[in-house]
Design a protein around this motif. Structure first.
Motif, PDB file in Angstrom:
ATOM      1  N   LEU A 477       0.818  -1.214   0.000  1.00 53.68           N
ATOM      2  CA  LEU A 477       0.000   0.000   0.000  1.00 53.68           C
ATOM      3  C   LEU A 477       0.851   1.262   0.000  1.00 53.68           C
ATOM      4  CD1 LEU A 477      -2.677   1.468   0.213  1.00 53.68           C
ATOM      5  CD2 LEU A 477      -2.730   0.955   2.651  1.00 53.68           C
ATOM      6  N   ILE A 478       1.906   1.290   0.820  1.00 57.97           N
ATOM      7  CA  ILE A 478       2.747   2.485   0.905  1.00 57.97           C
ATOM      8  C   ILE A 478       3.427   2.754  -0.437  1.00 57.97           C
ATOM      9  CG2 ILE A 478       4.747   3.511   2.067  1.00 57.97           C
ATOM     10  CD1 ILE A 478       4.028   1.792   4.519  1.00 57.97           C
ATOM     11  N   SER A 479       3.966   1.703  -1.071  1.00 57.96           N
ATOM     12  CA  SER A 479       4.624   1.867  -2.372  1.00 57.96           C
ATOM     13  C   SER A 479       3.630   2.300  -3.440  1.00 57.96           C
ATOM     14  CB  SER A 479       5.310   0.567  -2.786  1.00 57.96           C
ATOM     15  OG  SER A 479       6.305   0.201  -1.849  1.00 57.96           O
ATOM     16  N   SER A 480       2.400   1.761  -3.397  1.00 53.40           N
ATOM     17  CA  SER A 480       1.364   2.164  -4.353  1.00 53.40           C
ATOM     18  C   SER A 480       1.072   3.652  -4.231  1.00 53.40           C
ATOM     19  CB  SER A 480       0.072   1.368  -4.113  1.00 53.40           C
ATOM     20  OG  SER A 480       0.254   0.003  -4.404  1.00 53.40           O
ATOM     21  N   GLU A 481       0.949   4.118  -2.988  1.00 54.42           N
ATOM     22  CA  GLU A 481       0.660   5.537  -2.773  1.00 54.42           C
ATOM     23  C   GLU A 481       1.824   6.416  -3.227  1.00 54.42           C
ATOM     24  OE1 GLU A 481      -2.318   7.054  -1.415  1.00 54.42           O
ATOM     25  OE2 GLU A 481      -2.929   5.110  -2.179  1.00 54.42           O
ATOM     26  N   THR A 482       3.063   5.938  -3.029  1.00 57.17           N
ATOM     27  CA  THR A 482       4.231   6.695  -3.496  1.00 57.17           C
ATOM     28  C   THR A 482       4.223   6.807  -5.014  1.00 57.17           C
ATOM     29  OG1 THR A 482       5.524   5.907  -1.602  1.00 57.17           O
ATOM     30  CG2 THR A 482       6.756   6.809  -3.461  1.00 57.17           C
ATOM     31  N   LEU A 483       3.891   5.704  -5.698  1.00 54.50           N
ATOM     32  CA  LEU A 483       3.809   5.717  -7.157  1.00 54.50           C
ATOM     33  C   LEU A 483       2.726   6.686  -7.625  1.00 54.50           C
ATOM     34  CD1 LEU A 483       4.577   4.633  -9.945  1.00 54.50           C
ATOM     35  CD2 LEU A 483       2.998   2.728  -9.563  1.00 54.50           C
ATOM     36  N   ILE A 484       1.587   6.689  -6.957  1.00 52.54           N
ATOM     37  CA  ILE A 484       0.501   7.608  -7.324  1.00 52.54           C
ATOM     38  C   ILE A 484       0.966   9.058  -7.178  1.00 52.54           C
ATOM     39  CG2 ILE A 484      -1.787   8.444  -6.663  1.00 52.54           C
ATOM     40  CD1 ILE A 484      -2.475   5.549  -5.840  1.00 52.54           C
ATOM     41  N   ASP A 485       1.636   9.355  -6.068  1.00 53.76           N
ATOM     42  CA  ASP A 485       2.131  10.728  -5.846  1.00 53.76           C
ATOM     43  C   ASP A 485       3.112  11.141  -6.942  1.00 53.76           C
ATOM     44  OD1 ASP A 485       0.629  10.970  -3.548  1.00 53.76           O
ATOM     45  OD2 ASP A 485       2.253  10.402  -2.192  1.00 53.76           O
ATOM     46  N   ALA A 486       4.011  10.209  -7.326  1.00 54.12           N
ATOM     47  CA  ALA A 486       4.998  10.531  -8.367  1.00 54.12           C
ATOM     48  C   ALA A 486       4.314  10.765  -9.709  1.00 54.12           C
ATOM     49  CB  ALA A 486       6.024   9.407  -8.474  1.00 54.12           C
TER      50      ALA A 486
END
Length: 654
Positions: A477-486
């Motif tokens: 989940l954390i990595s998914s959210e980081t990808l979305i932000d990028a």
């Protein structure tokens, strides 16, 4: 009521301690989101609760008679039989009961002793009543409704499960669990193999589900709407928070501030103690104080300072500006083995658009991406890329195309021929490959690690047209959210496929919905599109009555013409609805007749005297079984007929 109580549980795996003296209680009706980075033990905890593995130490107490349903990320048990029947037989006890009925019927046919016949007849009547009660509590048409909601077609119901792909087997496994209605559902990434329509249906189903649930998901929006409690696997242990995922983030942020402040104070005291020891250790007058400081230091060093968890961190570099028209799709048709996916697509992608392709699995979402990327040719029509367009493509099948013998740094370097080794290593570090990790061969990496390698390759040389197929599938989940932000800060154009509602809703500016070999284009986010579909399904607001002039004439048109239009409309409605309604009336009449006959047969079979003539008794038993099976079939057809009628009314604006 406590369904599961975990006390002082410890477990190590491959030399790493995942849990140390943790405790957890799951109450009836709990809706828990289980979060933490990949490798923190989320799946392991679910398997512990399900009883698949045992802890090294501690106790897991489960309420007596409580039923647990566990959906792993990968189906481990072999599913067999026809699809619908496999779902029906997944209900604990139903298959055994059916086999017991068949055995009793066979024994009665072979029995010659009247006393034994009477005993078997009474037993058989009780078994049939038990099966009828089970069909009332778990009706077969409910299994059909669940299968339809998860994307199966009616013609799939009789297909062997063994012939399904792994993704569709996962759906069949999920259907089994939802049909069983266990007291506790353990769901490990349940949307991984679903498409957006099925995810939307599953959300509604889970909202109405009355049992307890523990949910692992990389979809932030799904978690927020489904859970009321969050269990987070942190470095300092298992932590519990009230509220959904957003509430957890806010509470955790405050907690981290406290932990960091405590760590800073501790580090300051450690430094002061060390300075004192170094300065006064040799002085006799200060020896006692120095020894006290040494003891204090040893105790303080036992307290582990807070360290933030490693997460991927990156942002896309600037990309060159493309022309206004990025992709032109003209007259495109594509099909495989006689199955036409689309017949005549005419679409345009403009600079800066972020287009999400949604639709059922098998509708051609990935195929369309591959055609745009140039990996596939259309059967008809053409795809034209605009001026100065460069593409980057992230696809699930690309994970299997990474060089298995190459190291992480070597594989990333293939996309960075002009970059220094130092920059490539820096990019690898941003995706959590640091130290010796960059020298690991690709073949030993997990699916999540391979996904991070592919993302790192995109970061090295991003095009101004980004094509992405399920980029969050193997990310936590954390990595998914980081990808979305990028990607939110990425200044190029995007066309992507994702079942992650949070990913789609935060990034999409336009929806392409593939339906019936065509694409419905909607400008807006995913949830705006959901609202649009919901409004279409609502009955229209009645029009205001026509205004009349003082002379009594209707303003705005001729009354005769209006009556003609109303008659035409009624004729159209009747032409569409009457065949469906007639079919439903016929089904209802037949169902009523069979229910009446079923009651008559049950009354006969409950009388032991009926088996004085064994042939007559066996004949009634066979008829009862046939009536019950026919009733189940007709009830399923009636359910589908009702759905068809509602859909037709929506189409007619009723």
């Amino acid at each position: 009521m406590s369904l599961v109580t975990i006390t002082d549980l410890s477990l190590s795996f491959l030399g790493k301690e995942l849990f140390h003296d943790v405790g957890l209680q799951i109450e009836s009706g709990d809706r828990i989101g289980l979060v933490g980075p990949n490798g923190s033990g989320k799946t392991t905890l679910l398997r512990l609760i399900a009883g698949e593995i045992a802890p090294d130490k501690g106790e897991i107490a489960r309420a007596k008679g409580m039923r647990i349903g566990y959906l792993p990320q990968d189906i481990r048990t072999a599913l067999s039989g026809r699809l619908l029947q496999s779902v029906l037989d997944s209900l604990p006890g139903r298959m055994e009961l059916r086999q017991e009925i068949a055995g009793a019927e066979k024994a009665l046919e072979d029995c010659s002793s009247r006393q034994d016949q009477l005993r078997l007849a009474a037993r058989l009547a009780a078994l049939h009543q038990e099966m009828s009660d089970l069909d009332v509590r778990y009706p077969p048409h409910e299994a059909e409704r669940i299968l339809s909601g998860l994307g199966f077609k009616e013609e799939d119901f009789t297909s062997p499960v063994s012939q399904l792909s792994e993704g569709w087997k996962m759906r069949a496994g999920l259907a089994n669990l939802l049909y069983q209605r266990p007291d506790l559902l353990l769901l490990d990434e349940p949307t991984n193999h679903l498409d957006i329509p099925s995810v939307h249906w599953l959300e509604d189903f889970l909202q109405a589900y009355k049992g307890a649930m523990v949910l692992v998901s990389h979809d932030r929006d799904l978690l927020n709407r489904q859970i009321s409690r969050t269990i987070s696997l942190e470095q300092e242990g298992m932590r519990s928070y009230r509220g959904n995922y957003d509430s957890f983030l806010a509470a955790r942020e405050e907690e981290i501030k406290t932990l960091e402040a405590r760590a800073r104070r501790q580090e300051q005291r450690v430094r002061e103690a060390r300075r004192f020891i170094e300065r006064f250790r040799a002085k006799a007058s200060k020896a006692r104080q120095a020894q006290s400081k040494i003891k204090l230091l040893k105790k303080m060093e036992l307290v582990e300072s807070y360290r933030p968890q490693n997460t991927i961190r990156f942002s896309f570099p600037p990309v060159e500006r493309s022309g206004k028209e990025v992709v032109a799709i003209r007259g495109v048709a594509k099909g495989f083995q006689g199955n036409e996916l689309y017949a005549n697509l005419n679409l345009t992608v403009l600079m800066g658009e972020r287009i999400a392709i949604i639709g059922p699995n098998g509708s051609g979402k990935t195929t369309l991406l591959r055609i745009i990327a140039g990996e596939l040719n259309p059967d008809k029509g053409e795809i034209r890329l605009g001026h100065n367009v460069t593409t980057s493509y992230f696809a699930q099948h690309h994970l299997d195309m990474l060089g298995p013998e190459k190291t992480v740094v070597e594989e990333v370097s293939t996309s960075a021929s002009d970059d220094t080794v130092g920059r490539v290593r820096s990019i690898c570090g941003a995706f959590l490959f640091s130290g010796d990790d960059v020298d690991k061969p690709i073949r030993v990496l997990s699916g999540g690690e391979k996904a991070r390698v592919s993302l790192a390759k995109l970061l090295v040389r991003p095009g101004n047209l980004m094509l992405m197929d399920e980029p969050t599938n193997h990310l936590d989940l954390i990595s998914s959210e980081t990808l979305i932000d990028a990607l939110a800060d990425y200044r190029g154009t995007m066309v992507f496929v994702s079942h992650n509602q949070s990913f789609v809703n935060r990034l999409a500016t336009k929806i392409w919905d593939i339906r019936d070999r065509e694409i419905e284009e909607y400008p807006g986010s995913l949830y705006e599109y959901y609202d649009h579909l919901d409004r279409l399904s609502e009955p229209p607001i009645p029009e205001e009555q026509p205004v009349r002039t003082p002379q009594g004439k209707k303003a705005g048109g001729d009354r005769k013409e209006q009556r003609r239009e109303e008659a035409e409309k009624r004729k159209k409605i009747r032409a569409v609805l009457k065949p469906i309604e007639d079919r439903l009336v016929g089904l209802e009449k037949r169902i009523a007749e069979l229910e009446k006959r079923q009651k008559e047969l049950e009354a006969l079979l409950s009388d032991p005297e009926i088996f004085a003539d064994s042939n007559q008794g066996v004949s009634y038993m066979k008829e009862h079984r046939e009536v019950r099976e026919k009733l189940n079939e007709l009830m399923g057809r009636w359910e589908f007929g009702q759905d068809e009628l509602e859909a037709a009314k929506r189409e007619l604006g009723m």
